[in-house]
Design an enzyme around this catalytic site. Structure first.
Site, PDB file in Angstrom:
ATOM      1  N   CYS A 146      33.314   9.414  18.992  1.00 52.58           N
ATOM      2  CA  CYS A 146      34.614   9.014  19.504  1.00 52.58           C
ATOM      3  C   CYS A 146      35.484  10.266  19.553  1.00 52.58           C
ATOM      4  O   CYS A 146      35.470  11.078  18.633  1.00 52.58           O
ATOM      5  CB  CYS A 146      35.218   7.973  18.562  1.00 52.58           C
ATOM      6  SG  CYS A 146      36.991   7.769  18.766  1.00 52.58           S
TER       7      CYS A 146
ATOM      8  N   ASP B 288      -1.807   2.079  -1.550  1.00 48.93           N
ATOM      9  CA  ASP B 288      -1.875   1.370  -0.288  1.00 48.93           C
ATOM     10  C   ASP B 288      -2.633   2.234   0.708  1.00 48.93           C
ATOM     11  O   ASP B 288      -2.042   2.972   1.484  1.00 48.93           O
ATOM     12  CB  ASP B 288      -0.452   1.094   0.198  1.00 48.93           C
ATOM     13  CG  ASP B 288      -0.420  -0.077   1.141  1.00 48.93           C
ATOM     14  OD1 ASP B 288      -1.467  -0.738   1.288  1.00 48.93           O
ATOM     15  OD2 ASP B 288       0.642  -0.325   1.727  1.00 48.93           O
TER      16      ASP B 288
ATOM     17  N   CYS C  46      41.955   6.966  16.122  1.00 48.84           N
ATOM     18  CA  CYS C  46      40.942   5.957  15.799  1.00 48.84           C
ATOM     19  C   CYS C  46      41.050   5.521  14.336  1.00 48.84           C
ATOM     20  O   CYS C  46      40.975   6.340  13.425  1.00 48.84           O
ATOM     21  CB  CYS C  46      39.561   6.540  16.074  1.00 48.84           C
ATOM     22  SG  CYS C  46      38.237   5.361  15.856  1.00 48.84           S
TER      23      CYS C  46
ATOM     24  N   LYS D 170       1.937  -7.584  -7.065  1.00 50.27           N
ATOM     25  CA  LYS D 170       2.521  -6.905  -5.903  1.00 50.27           C
ATOM     26  C   LYS D 170       4.040  -6.774  -6.019  1.00 50.27           C
ATOM     27  O   LYS D 170       4.713  -7.651  -6.553  1.00 50.27           O
ATOM     28  CB  LYS D 170       2.197  -7.693  -4.618  1.00 50.27           C
ATOM     29  CG  LYS D 170       0.715  -7.879  -4.358  1.00 50.27           C
ATOM     30  CD  LYS D 170       0.093  -6.690  -3.647  1.00 50.27           C
ATOM     31  CE  LYS D 170       0.351  -6.729  -2.185  1.00 50.27           C
ATOM     32  NZ  LYS D 170      -0.759  -7.220  -1.371  1.00 50.27           N
TER      33      LYS D 170
ATOM     34  N   CYS E  23      38.773   2.185  18.986  1.00 43.50           N
ATOM     35  CA  CYS E  23      40.073   2.617  19.501  1.00 43.50           C
ATOM     36  C   CYS E  23      40.130   2.760  21.017  1.00 43.50           C
ATOM     37  O   CYS E  23      41.198   3.006  21.576  1.00 43.50           O
ATOM     38  CB  CYS E  23      40.497   3.931  18.842  1.00 43.50           C
ATOM     39  SG  CYS E  23      39.585   5.363  19.446  1.00 43.50           S
TER      40      CYS E  23
ATOM     41  N   LYS F 218      -1.200   0.443  -7.713  1.00 50.59           N
ATOM     42  CA  LYS F 218      -2.026  -0.055  -6.613  1.00 50.59           C
ATOM     43  C   LYS F 218      -1.722   0.752  -5.359  1.00 50.59           C
ATOM     44  O   LYS F 218      -0.669   0.608  -4.747  1.00 50.59           O
ATOM     45  CB  LYS F 218      -1.781  -1.537  -6.364  1.00 50.59           C
ATOM     46  CG  LYS F 218      -2.730  -2.090  -5.325  1.00 50.59           C
ATOM     47  CD  LYS F 218      -2.637  -3.590  -5.206  1.00 50.59           C
ATOM     48  CE  LYS F 218      -3.680  -4.118  -4.241  1.00 50.59           C
ATOM     49  NZ  LYS F 218      -3.554  -3.553  -2.895  1.00 50.59           N
TER      50      LYS F 218
ATOM     51  N   TYR G  22      -8.166   8.616  -4.773  1.00 48.32           N
ATOM     52  CA  TYR G  22      -8.130   8.323  -6.206  1.00 48.32           C
ATOM     53  C   TYR G  22      -9.233   7.331  -6.525  1.00 48.32           C
ATOM     54  O   TYR G  22      -9.382   6.321  -5.830  1.00 48.32           O
ATOM     55  CB  TYR G  22      -6.799   7.681  -6.609  1.00 48.32           C
ATOM     56  CG  TYR G  22      -5.726   8.679  -6.995  1.00 48.32           C
ATOM     57  CD1 TYR G  22      -6.007   9.755  -7.831  1.00 48.32           C
ATOM     58  CD2 TYR G  22      -4.421   8.508  -6.539  1.00 48.32           C
ATOM     59  CE1 TYR G  22      -5.019  10.653  -8.191  1.00 48.32           C
ATOM     60  CE2 TYR G  22      -3.422   9.404  -6.894  1.00 48.32           C
ATOM     61  CZ  TYR G  22      -3.738  10.477  -7.717  1.00 48.32           C
ATOM     62  OH  TYR G  22      -2.764  11.363  -8.072  1.00 48.32           O
TER      63      TYR G  22
ATOM     64  N   GLU H  33      -2.930   0.022 -13.634  1.00 45.10           N
ATOM     65  CA  GLU H  33      -3.095   1.084 -12.633  1.00 45.10           C
ATOM     66  C   GLU H  33      -2.088   0.893 -11.498  1.00 45.10           C
ATOM     67  O   GLU H  33      -1.756  -0.236 -11.172  1.00 45.10           O
ATOM     68  CB  GLU H  33      -4.514   1.008 -12.020  1.00 45.10           C
ATOM     69  CG  GLU H  33      -5.621   0.974 -13.049  1.00 45.10           C
ATOM     70  CD  GLU H  33      -7.018   0.802 -12.424  1.00 45.10           C
ATOM     71  OE1 GLU H  33      -7.096   0.610 -11.197  1.00 45.10           O
ATOM     72  OE2 GLU H  33      -7.997   0.865 -13.183  1.00 45.10           O
TER      73      GLU H  33
ATOM     74  N   CYS I 289      35.100   4.108  22.762  1.00 44.86           N
ATOM     75  CA  CYS I 289      34.954   3.794  21.337  1.00 44.86           C
ATOM     76  C   CYS I 289      35.296   2.324  21.094  1.00 44.86           C
ATOM     77  O   CYS I 289      36.364   1.861  21.505  1.00 44.86           O
ATOM     78  CB  CYS I 289      35.881   4.694  20.515  1.00 44.86           C
ATOM     79  SG  CYS I 289      36.003   4.205  18.788  1.00 44.86           S
TER      80      CYS I 289
HETATM   81  C1  9MJ Z   1      -5.892   0.208  -5.671  1.00 45.79           C
HETATM   82  N1  9MJ Z   1      -5.881  -0.194  -4.402  1.00 45.79           N
HETATM   83  O1  9MJ Z   1      -5.142   1.087  -6.079  1.00 45.79           O
HETATM   84  C2  9MJ Z   1      -8.435  -1.649  -7.235  1.00 45.79           C
HETATM   85  N2  9MJ Z   1      -6.830  -0.456  -6.544  1.00 45.79           N
HETATM   86  O2  9MJ Z   1     -10.234  -2.807  -8.324  1.00 45.79           O
HETATM   87  C3  9MJ Z   1      -6.936  -0.270  -7.900  1.00 45.79           C
HETATM   88  N3  9MJ Z   1      -7.768  -1.318  -6.157  1.00 45.79           N
HETATM   89  C4  9MJ Z   1      -9.559  -2.541  -7.239  1.00 45.79           C
HETATM   90  N4  9MJ Z   1      -7.949  -1.027  -8.311  1.00 45.79           N
HETATM   91  C5  9MJ Z   1     -11.210  -3.671  -7.997  1.00 45.79           C
HETATM   92  N5  9MJ Z   1      -6.161   0.531  -8.647  1.00 45.79           N
HETATM   93  C6  9MJ Z   1     -11.121  -3.940  -6.685  1.00 45.79           C
HETATM   94  C7  9MJ Z   1     -10.062  -3.236  -6.187  1.00 45.79           C
END
Ligand code: 9MJ
Length: 671
Positions: free
Chosen positions: A426, A117, A432, A314, A411, A115, A223, A113, A408
């Site tokens: 400039c 943020d 220049c 990561k 020059c 990840k 999501y 999947e 400048c």
């Molecule tokens: C994120 N942050 O996209 C989990 N997560 O699964 C995905 N976080 C997660 N899975 C278990 N895709 C704990 C956190």
């Protein structure tokens, strides 16, 4: 055990707790995620070596920070776990090995999947109806943010279909996509309110608003990636199938989620997602691998704060903290002065960086960046590193403000920042060295001096070998010198010398255009030529006199005025004229402008002259020459094979002249 280890552990815990508070409670971190991860890892490492020093209140023994008291508390009956992190292929390979050993299998089926943020959220649905939304908090107790969660359109208030369990807790990530984040920051800026450092902080800040009306205006999305408590019916035996089931109930699940076999496929997925990352509409900070079989997940179980059946792989951190040692100014090919921060070297996004662009003075003031500041730098993909923001708490007393130089740095010419413009430039365009290649290419271009055969490769060689230090030097090149260049035989050298010679015979308008004065295009250059008549008068014109010229406003006037006040520019112009560049004299008395106020359009080919020559003649008589026919057109001059312009003129009833009548008219008017 050395005493200083205990001291270090205590120091790390205090620091981490402080950063947790800033990050989770205040939504205002003062270190980057990567640095936080480093502190956490150092503590984990030390506690692994000296387990007798572990205390129940160590940050390693729980997930987050205290929930803010502003929201009611929610207890997570099934704890909301976080994920263990891997920062290298080796760590992922180790993870897979441990999983296989515990399960006693050769190959494991994983779900991979992206990840996201954002912010982990739990959504409780009773009989398909959303009843509670809660943050993760410390994993066992979070904050109840139902009213806010309900404002997020991606989250259904009622599940679709009817095959959902009477009680199900859906878990996932609330996030803000990149576009929404930028729009939000733009709006915040307009309102004079605080901007957010990144989409994660923006999502967290928006969800933890006390007033849900504010949350509703924030572009949040969601999501799903898992479940918590379930009662009253059975779910499928595989993680992926559960997600697909949830999707069928109307809850968003990422399209990027895939079922894959074994560790090699995991690493391949990681690389694919890293490549896709810039194109994704939302920020991701890595990928997650989860054992697909729920039965296998249960056999693997948990360690203190994370499942043994999942790991987050990561991406290299895109943000890091460092110090601005100095701010220099770079001059680009167009003369733009760009301030550049010289940084204490720092590892970010997989490479060590030492510079970051600061764009312009306004940007520096907006972000209040000073020399000596500790800052968060960001390097996303191959983009030039940028300063995200300053950490004001770390500003030293002797931090210095940046001032754009008046001259400048390359020059020494005056720097001009026109009113209303963000970029300082400039004004020594002809002189220049930073701008030389661009200046020569423009000077030689077809509509300027029209020096045939003087292309980019050739100009680069001439400049690199220091054979040409300014445009005037072009006219003093010898055949011998030219023949020393790559791919330049006697014939090509002769051709170029001939083209240079030919270019000496030009018009004042072309010559002014060729000088490459900022904001002075072809039409303005021609207007200037016909208005002032001689180069000398133009050179000595005041700003007020310049503003009398058609289409010349205060900004253009300032550019022209400053250009001719640079002694180096004047030297080079003098050298050009000495080299033999000349043009026909222009008479500018009113009575010699019999076509003043009349607009002409040219179409089709003329026999006796080119269209450009015809245009020059008309302009010399005071006419305006336009590219398209309208009701305002007075005459259309029609040559051979005319285009649609002739038809349009006919339709509009505009007078048309053939070449013969045009020549007769010229003869009469020129006297
Ligand atoms: C994120 N942050 O996209 C989990 N997560 O699964 C995905 N976080 C997660 N899975 C278990 N895709 C704990 C956190």
């Amino acid at each position: 055990m050395p005493e200083n280890i205990a001291v270090r552990i205590q120091k790390l815990r205090e620091e981490i707790n402080e950063h947790n508070y800033r990050y989770y409670v205040l939504d205002d971190p003062i270190i980057s995620d990567a640095e936080y991860d480093r502190l956490m890892r150092e503590l984990e490492e030390l506690e692994k070596q000296y387990p007798e020093l572990i205390t129940p209140d160590s940050p390693t023994q729980r997930v987050g920070a205290e929930p803010s008291s502003a929201f009611p508390e929610v207890v997570h009956e099934v704890p909301m776990l976080s994920l263990a992190n891997a920062f290298s292929d080796e760590e992922v390979i180790d993870f897979d090995r441990r999983v296989r050993e515990r399960l006693k299998v050769d190959m494991v089926e994983y779900v991979a999947e992206p990840k996201l943020d954002g912010l982990a959220i739990s959504l409780m649905y009773e009989n398909g109806k959303l009843v509670t939304g809660a943050t993760r908090g410390d994993g066992s107790r979070g904050e109840e943010v139902t009213a806010n969660v309900k404002t997020i359109r991606a989250i259904p208030l009622q599940l679709r279909k009817k095959d959902y369990p009477p009680l199900i807790e859906i878990r996932g990530e609330v996030y803000m996509d990149k576009k929404g984040f930028e729009e939000l920051n733009r709006r915040q800026l307009e309102k004079g309110e605080k901007t957010f450092a990144n989409p994660r902080n923006a999502a967290a800040g928006s969800l933890r608003q006390l007033d849900p009306k504010i949350t509703a205006t924030r572009p949040l999305s969601f999501y799903c990636y898992g479940i918590g408590k379930v009662e009253g019916s059975e779910l499928p035996g595989k993680h992926y199938d559960i997600l697909m089931k949830i999707k069928s109930w109307g809850v968003p699940v990422s399209r990027e989620i895939k079922v894959i076999q074994g560790i090699d496929a995991c690493l391949e997925y990681y690389r694919k997602m890293a490549g896709k990352r810039p194109q994704l509409p939302y920020d991701i900070d890595g990928v997650v691998y989860k054992v697909n079989s729920i039965e296998q997940q249960e056999r693997l179980g948990y360690v203190s704060r994370a499942p043994r059946w999942a790991i987050a792989h990561k991406f290299p951190a895109e943000e890091a903290t460092t110090v601005i040692k100095d701010i220099d100014v770079q001059v680009g090919r167009t003369g733009a002065l760009t301030p550049v921060a010289r940084l204490e070297p720092v590892f970010v996004g997989g490479v060590t960086i030492t510079n970051a662009t600061l764009h312009n003075q306004d940007e520096i003031e907006r972000k209040d960046i000073r020399i000596g500041d500790t800052v968060i730098v960001r390097r996303a993909g191959d983009v030039i590193p940028e300063i995200v923001r300053v950490i004001p708490e770390k500003r030293p007393r002797n931090a210095r403000k940046f001032v754009m130089p008046k001259k400048c740095p390359v020059c020494g010419s005056d720097v001009l920042r026109a009113e209303g413009e963000a970029i300082a430039r400039c004004t020594g365009g002809l002189y220049c060295q930073a701008q030389l290649i661009g200046t020569i290419l423009h000077f030689a271009s077809r509509r300027a001096m029209d020096i045939e055969g003087l292309g980019e490769k050739l100009v680069e060689q001439l400049v690199d070998r220091r054979m040409v230090k300014n445009v005037a030097d072009l006219y003093y090149l010898s055949k011998h010198q030219l023949m020393s260049l790559e791919r330049m035989g006697a014939k090509s050298a002769d051709n170029l010398l001939q083209a240079l010679e030919k270019s000496k015979s030009t018009t004042l308008g072309r010559f002014i255009y060729a000088l490459g004065i900022r904001e002075v295009g072809e039409a303005t250059a021609r207007s200037l030529a016909y208005h002032f008549g001689t180069l000398e008068k133009l050179e000595n014109a005041s700003k007020e006199a310049l503003e009398e010229v058609e289409d010349v406003g205060p900004i253009v006037a300032a550019h022209i005025y400053t250009f001719f006040r640079q002694p180096q520019n004047k030297d080079i112009i003098e050298k050009l004229v000495k080299a033999g560049i000349h043009w026909p004299a222009i008479e500018v008395t009113e009575d010699k402008q019999p076509l003043k106020g009349k607009t002409f359009v040219l179409t089709g080919a003329l026999e006796s002259m080119t269209r450009d020559e015809a245009k020059e003649k008309l302009l010399a008589l005071g006419a305006k020459v336009s590219g398209s026919v309208s009701k305002k057109t007075d005459y259309v001059i029609v040559g051979a094979d005319p285009g649609s312009k002739a038809e349009k003129a006919k339709k509009l009833g505009v007078s048309m002249l053939n070449e013969k009548s045009f020549l007769r008219m010229l003869k009469e008017l020129q006297g």
